[in-house]
Write an enzyme that holds these catalytic residues in place. Structure first.
Site, PDB file in Angstrom:
ATOM      1  N   VAL A  34       0.852  -1.197   0.000  1.00 15.90           N
ATOM      2  CA  VAL A  34       0.000   0.000   0.000  1.00 15.90           C
ATOM      3  C   VAL A  34       0.886   1.245   0.000  1.00 15.90           C
ATOM      4  CG1 VAL A  34      -1.996  -1.089   1.090  1.00 15.90           C
ATOM      5  CG2 VAL A  34      -0.228  -0.066   2.537  1.00 15.90           C
ATOM      6  N   ARG A  93       4.023   2.542  -2.705  1.00 14.26           N
ATOM      7  CA  ARG A  93       4.117   3.016  -4.082  1.00 14.26           C
ATOM      8  C   ARG A  93       4.644   1.867  -4.935  1.00 14.26           C
ATOM      9  NH1 ARG A  93       1.200   6.181  -2.414  1.00 14.26           N
ATOM     10  NH2 ARG A  93       1.332   8.462  -2.400  1.00 14.26           N
ATOM     11  N   ASP A 117      -2.117  -2.687  -4.060  1.00 15.12           N
ATOM     12  CA  ASP A 117      -2.948  -1.498  -4.248  1.00 15.12           C
ATOM     13  C   ASP A 117      -2.265  -0.482  -5.151  1.00 15.12           C
ATOM     14  OD1 ASP A 117      -5.344   0.075  -3.524  1.00 15.12           O
ATOM     15  OD2 ASP A 117      -3.918   1.398  -2.511  1.00 15.12           O
ATOM     16  N   GLU A 158       0.136   3.300 -13.428  1.00 11.86           N
ATOM     17  CA  GLU A 158      -1.270   3.388 -13.041  1.00 11.86           C
ATOM     18  C   GLU A 158      -1.982   4.347 -13.988  1.00 11.86           C
ATOM     19  OE1 GLU A 158      -1.450   4.476  -8.908  1.00 11.86           O
ATOM     20  OE2 GLU A 158      -0.440   2.666  -8.256  1.00 11.86           O
ATOM     21  N   HIS A 184      -5.389   1.499  -6.406  1.00 10.89           N
ATOM     22  CA  HIS A 184      -4.819   2.570  -5.577  1.00 10.89           C
ATOM     23  C   HIS A 184      -5.917   3.220  -4.731  1.00 10.89           C
ATOM     24  CE1 HIS A 184      -1.152   5.445  -5.402  1.00 10.89           C
ATOM     25  NE2 HIS A 184      -1.807   5.472  -4.248  1.00 10.89           N
ATOM     26  N   ALA A 197      -7.072   3.658   0.838  1.00  6.86           N
ATOM     27  CA  ALA A 197      -7.499   4.660   1.824  1.00  6.86           C
ATOM     28  C   ALA A 197      -8.956   5.057   1.664  1.00  6.86           C
ATOM     29  CB  ALA A 197      -6.621   5.904   1.719  1.00  6.86           C
TER      30      ALA A 197
END
Length: 202
Positions: A115, A117, A141, A146, A165, A168
């Site tokens: 989680v 980078r 994630d 991306e 991503h 959160a």
């Protein structure tokens, strides 16, 4: 179990190989900031021994950790790791940190959760470790590119959970971000160090 459900198959887990008991396993959390500390707290709630990797190991373990070590100790820590959790910023120290050598140091059948980078992990090495079965599985994630391209093999690996991503994401996120901004504004006006400042990438 998700694969069995998709096949409408009743396949109890009470057979060899049974899932390993979580209590007593070791979680190695790379990055001991606010996110890493919350991960550490949750791991300990499940009975895991939680070890952190941080820049300043001399500062001692932060809340949620049983022990802490510096980045230089990573090769010694990986062979004793059951769950490798990445929650660090992408810096000159962490770029490519989890490469083929690091993954090979993990005992077979372990898990990786990222989680942080995408650039922290060398993705070709991760793919090989997952395809070979050396890693039992991964929750990812974040990725180097991306959005994750549709042709990426990560999408189709049965031992990988991909999320876009979004680790959160919750309806409380805007309030948490606003609170951090307001606290940093107060610190800025008072001449205090700001929270959550990553070192620049080389």
């Amino acid at each position: 179990m998700a694969a069995a459900q998709a096949r409408h198959a009743w396949e109890p887990l009470y057979a060899e190989p049974e899932p390993r008991e979580v209590e007593g396993q070791t979680a190695l959390v790379i990055g001991t900031g606010p996110i890493g500390q919350e991960i550490g707290r949750l791991c300990r709630a499940f009975g895991l021994r939680t070890v952190g990797i941080r820049r300043d190991a001399a500062a001692g373990p932060p809340p949620g950790f049983d022990a802490v070590a510096g980045f230089a100790a990573l090769p010694d820590m990986l062979p004793r790791t059951d769950w490798l959790l990445l929650a660090c910023p992408l810096t000159e120290t962490t770029r490519g940190l989890i490469d083929a050598r690091a993954l090979a140091l993990l005992p077979p059948g372990r898990h990786l959760i990222n989680v942080s980078r995408g650039g922290v992990v060398e993705e070709p090495a991760l793919l090989e470790a997952l395809r070979s079965g050396h890693l039992a599985g991964a929750f990812l994630d974040v990725f180097t590119m991306e959005p994750l391209p549709q042709e990426s093999p990560f999408w189709d690996l049965p031992n990988v959970i991909v999320s876009p991503h979004s680790a959160a994401a919750s309806d409380g996120l805007p309030e948490r971000v606003a609170a951090i901004f307001c606290e940093n504004l107060r610190r800025y006006r008072s001449g205090e160090p700001l929270r959550n400042v990553a070192r620049p990438i080389a």
